[in-house]
Write a protein that holds these residues in place. Structure first.
Motif, PDB file in Angstrom:
ATOM      1  N   THR A   1     -51.945   7.094  16.935  1.00 17.14           N
ATOM      2  CA  THR A   1     -50.807   6.349  17.453  1.00 17.14           C
ATOM      3  C   THR A   1     -50.032   5.589  16.378  1.00 17.14           C
ATOM      4  O   THR A   1     -49.133   4.817  16.715  1.00 17.14           O
ATOM      5  CB  THR A   1     -51.294   5.335  18.509  1.00 17.14           C
ATOM      6  N   LYS A   2     -50.360   5.780  15.113  1.00  8.86           N
ATOM      7  CA  LYS A   2     -49.719   4.975  14.066  1.00  8.86           C
ATOM      8  C   LYS A   2     -48.265   5.384  13.812  1.00  8.86           C
ATOM      9  O   LYS A   2     -47.547   4.659  13.125  1.00  8.86           O
ATOM     10  CB  LYS A   2     -50.511   5.078  12.764  1.00  8.86           C
ATOM     11  N   ASN A   3     -47.831   6.521  14.326  1.00 11.13           N
ATOM     12  CA  ASN A   3     -46.451   6.972  14.123  1.00 11.13           C
ATOM     13  C   ASN A   3     -45.564   6.721  15.331  1.00 11.13           C
ATOM     14  O   ASN A   3     -44.473   7.291  15.426  1.00 11.13           O
ATOM     15  CB  ASN A   3     -46.429   8.462  13.773  1.00 11.13           C
ATOM     16  N   ARG A   4     -45.998   5.887  16.244  1.00 12.30           N
ATOM     17  CA  ARG A   4     -45.164   5.573  17.396  1.00 12.30           C
ATOM     18  C   ARG A   4     -43.963   4.731  16.960  1.00 12.30           C
ATOM     19  O   ARG A   4     -44.021   4.031  15.941  1.00 12.30           O
ATOM     20  CB  ARG A   4     -45.989   4.834  18.462  1.00 12.30           C
ATOM     21  N   PRO A   5     -42.872   4.770  17.709  1.00 14.35           N
ATOM     22  CA  PRO A   5     -41.631   4.123  17.244  1.00 14.35           C
ATOM     23  C   PRO A   5     -41.773   2.635  16.968  1.00 14.35           C
ATOM     24  O   PRO A   5     -41.279   2.138  15.958  1.00 14.35           O
ATOM     25  CB  PRO A   5     -40.656   4.391  18.393  1.00 14.35           C
ATOM     26  N   LEU A   6     -42.461   1.908  17.843  1.00 21.89           N
ATOM     27  CA  LEU A   6     -42.601   0.471  17.637  1.00 21.89           C
ATOM     28  C   LEU A   6     -43.506   0.155  16.457  1.00 21.89           C
ATOM     29  O   LEU A   6     -43.308  -0.843  15.755  1.00 21.89           O
ATOM     30  CB  LEU A   6     -43.135  -0.200  18.907  1.00 21.89           C
ATOM     31  N   VAL A   7     -44.512   0.972  16.234  1.00 20.96           N
ATOM     32  CA  VAL A   7     -45.423   0.745  15.108  1.00 20.96           C
ATOM     33  C   VAL A   7     -44.694   0.956  13.784  1.00 20.96           C
ATOM     34  O   VAL A   7     -44.859   0.182  12.834  1.00 20.96           O
ATOM     35  CB  VAL A   7     -46.656   1.667  15.221  1.00 20.96           C
ATOM     36  N   ARG A   8     -43.878   1.969  13.704  1.00 21.36           N
ATOM     37  CA  ARG A   8     -43.144   2.271  12.474  1.00 21.36           C
ATOM     38  C   ARG A   8     -41.889   1.412  12.309  1.00 21.36           C
ATOM     39  O   ARG A   8     -41.259   1.443  11.254  1.00 21.36           O
ATOM     40  CB  ARG A   8     -42.750   3.746  12.454  1.00 21.36           C
ATOM     41  N   GLY A   9     -41.536   0.662  13.327  1.00 21.50           N
ATOM     42  CA  GLY A   9     -40.364  -0.190  13.226  1.00 21.50           C
ATOM     43  C   GLY A   9     -39.056   0.548  13.379  1.00 21.50           C
ATOM     44  O   GLY A   9     -38.017   0.071  12.915  1.00 21.50           O
ATOM     45  N   GLN A  10     -39.090   1.712  14.041  1.00 22.02           N
ATOM     46  CA  GLN A  10     -37.848   2.456  14.245  1.00 22.02           C
ATOM     47  C   GLN A  10     -36.920   1.781  15.241  1.00 22.02           C
ATOM     48  O   GLN A  10     -35.703   1.963  15.171  1.00 22.02           O
ATOM     49  CB  GLN A  10     -38.181   3.883  14.701  1.00 22.02           C
ATOM     50  N   ILE A  11     -37.480   1.039  16.187  1.00 22.72           N
ATOM     51  CA  ILE A  11     -36.685   0.249  17.116  1.00 22.72           C
ATOM     52  C   ILE A  11     -37.322  -1.131  17.216  1.00 22.72           C
ATOM     53  O   ILE A  11     -38.499  -1.317  16.905  1.00 22.72           O
ATOM     54  CB  ILE A  11     -36.590   0.900  18.519  1.00 22.72           C
ATOM     55  N   SER A  12     -36.552  -2.083  17.671  1.00 24.46           N
ATOM     56  CA  SER A  12     -37.049  -3.446  17.800  1.00 24.46           C
ATOM     57  C   SER A  12     -37.775  -3.615  19.138  1.00 24.46           C
ATOM     58  O   SER A  12     -37.515  -2.875  20.097  1.00 24.46           O
ATOM     59  CB  SER A  12     -35.882  -4.427  17.719  1.00 24.46           C
ATOM     60  N   PRO A  13     -38.680  -4.570  19.228  1.00 20.71           N
ATOM     61  CA  PRO A  13     -39.332  -4.835  20.522  1.00 20.71           C
ATOM     62  C   PRO A  13     -38.348  -5.204  21.621  1.00 20.71           C
ATOM     63  O   PRO A  13     -38.568  -4.867  22.784  1.00 20.71           O
ATOM     64  CB  PRO A  13     -40.287  -5.988  20.193  1.00 20.71           C
ATOM     65  N   LEU A  14     -37.275  -5.899  21.256  1.00 27.88           N
ATOM     66  CA  LEU A  14     -36.273  -6.258  22.264  1.00 27.88           C
ATOM     67  C   LEU A  14     -35.622  -5.020  22.863  1.00 27.88           C
ATOM     68  O   LEU A  14     -35.416  -4.933  24.086  1.00 27.88           O
ATOM     69  CB  LEU A  14     -35.211  -7.157  21.635  1.00 27.88           C
ATOM     70  N   LEU A  15     -35.333  -4.027  22.032  1.00 27.13           N
ATOM     71  CA  LEU A  15     -34.748  -2.793  22.544  1.00 27.13           C
ATOM     72  C   LEU A  15     -35.736  -2.048  23.429  1.00 27.13           C
ATOM     73  O   LEU A  15     -35.353  -1.458  24.448  1.00 27.13           O
ATOM     74  CB  LEU A  15     -34.305  -1.906  21.373  1.00 27.13           C
ATOM     75  N   ALA A  16     -37.027  -2.066  23.058  1.00 26.75           N
ATOM     76  CA  ALA A  16     -38.032  -1.387  23.869  1.00 26.75           C
ATOM     77  C   ALA A  16     -38.166  -2.039  25.247  1.00 26.75           C
ATOM     78  O   ALA A  16     -38.233  -1.350  26.276  1.00 26.75           O
ATOM     79  CB  ALA A  16     -39.377  -1.397  23.141  1.00 26.75           C
TER      80      ALA A  16
END
Length: 443
Positions: free
Chosen positions: A221-236
């Protein structure tokens, strides 16, 4: 005979020089053992070591015999890291050309067994190339700010919502809708599928939002978008809200309140019960099985508006199927789950993990036989489903006995095609709904 002044001065000078030489030789002989011991004491201080003598010897042999020069072999291209871009061919060649022998200014590279070409390298160009390669390598290894591109957003949101898992949830909901008695209503079916898919996307997004610090420790799961910082938690969280609110509204207002309530309850159960339980107790597996069993029940209630025995049977089939599926999957990920801090049966109770998987493989045989009893399918269904249910039970037994990665992988891959085939057989053998008059009424 009297000696001349010149002769006397020569003898005195010779005597002084000889005495000085004798005195120096004597002091050297006396002090040499002490200096040798001092040299041995300071070997660890790297004044001079035997490696230096060996190096000087090789230098001497190389200078005397030019034929002893070693041929430089080309440096293989480095394996690209998953987080670094591959270097260009020009850079790779520059790294290869940097290797040169000590004395000769040229390299001999053998391209063919019978042909040799001498490649002359200019020292200035080699130094410039090496400096450029060093600069580019340093730039590649620096942390760069990840900027969100508009055309990357759909793929990122698809991975955030676990699109494959969402597709499985929608397909089981559709199977429950199709197996329900009564006529097939296409508008209601489309609304149910869209509402269930949006609810699933919302639940999966919130789940990833809560598990960012734990997912970063797992290879899975280390390549998930939130882990890699591709999107912000607010956007998620905003995306999850934009999926949950219209999804529950479509199920409640467009289908019926019972289906909407089941969708809202499933989001709550997955995000607020199952997600935190994964780090507390192995009971999370049973709670997660209930979450996976609710979608076909939602499909049944969307078509009928009520909770009948057929809805519970479909939920029971999905409930039992998830144990061999997930237990076999988690068996090969035990190191990953323990590294992430998750409390799974395969990590803390491996024997129970295998026993539970075998029990629910056998339960699929009983549940398939109960389908015609509840007037959902004909008696042809348990007979046609017997081979695939017997096969998954056999693989569950092998997993229970062998307890290795090979048996767990076989059981997991069998579960991937077992559920779609079982639901397809149920649709094929669905009992026709009785209704309609046998003939015109008497006059």
């Amino acid at each position: 005979m009297a000696a001349s002044p010149h002769t006397l001065s020569s003898r005195l000078l010779t005597g002084c020089v000889g005495g000085s030489v004798w005195y120096l030789e004597r002091r050297t002989i006396q002090d040499s053992p002490h200096k040798f011991l001092h040299l041995l004491r300071n070997v660890n201080k790297q004044w001079i070591t035997f490696q230096h003598f060996s190096f000087l010897k090789r230098m001497y042999v190389t200078q005397l015999n030019r034929s002893h020069n070693q041929q430089v072999r080309p440096k293989p291209e480095p394996v690209a890291s998953p987080f670094l871009e591959k270097t260009s061919s020009g850079q790779a060649k520059a790294e290869i050309y940097e290797m040169r022998p000590l004395s000769p200014p040229s390299l001999s590279l053998s391209r063919k067994p019978n042909e040799k070409e001498l490649i002359e390298l200019e020292p200035d160009s080699v130094i410039e190339d090496s400096i450029d390669v060093g600069k580019e390598t340093k730039e590649e290894k620096r942390w760069k700010e990840m900027r969100l591109q508009v055309y990357d957003l759909p793929g990122i949101l698809a991975r955030l919502s676990k699109i494959k898992l969402t597709a499985l949830v929608v397909s089981t909901t559709a199977a429950g809708f199709a197996l329900a008695p009564g006529p097939f209503d296409w508008p209601c079916f489309l609304l149910t599928s869209v509402g269930t898919g949006l609810a699933s996307c919302a639940a999966n997004s919130i789940n990833q939002f809560f598990e960012v610090p734990f997912d970063s420790n797992m290879n899975r799961t280390k390549n998930r978008p939130l882990v890699r910082g591709q999107i912000s938690p607010l956007l998620a969280v905003s995306f999850a809200t934009c999926c949950a609110v219209p999804g529950v509204a479509i199920l409640t207002l467009g289908v019926n309140p019972l289906t909407g309530a089941l969708g809202l309850f499933n989001i709550f159960l997955y995000t607020c019960c199952y997600t935190p339980l994964k780090r507390i107790s192995i009971a999370n597996t049973w709670v997660g099985a209930v979450v996976g069993a609710i979608p076909p029940v939602m499909g049944w209630t969307a078509a009928t508006g009520s909770l009948d025995a057929g809805a519970f049977l479909l939920g029971g089939i999905l409930y039992s199927w998830q144990f061999p599926h997930f237990n076999a999957l988690s068996w090969g990920l035990r190191e990953d789950y323990s590294r992430g801090g998750y409390c799974m049966m395969s990590v803390t109770h491996p024997g129970l993990c295998r026993r539970v998987a075998l029990r629910h493989c056998l339960a699929l045989l009983v549940l398939s036989a109960a389908a015609p009893v509840l007037d959902i399918t004909t008696w042809t269904f348990p007979i046609m489903a017997l081979p695939i249910n017997a096969y998954i039970s056999y693989l569950g037994f092998r997993f229970y006995v062998d307890a290795d990665r090979r048996s767990s992988r076989r059981l997991f891959f069998c579960s991937l095609w077992h559920l779609p085939l079982l639901l397809l057989l149920m649709l094929t053998c669905k009992r026709p709904s009785g209704g309609g008059d046998a003939g015109p009424p008497p006059s």
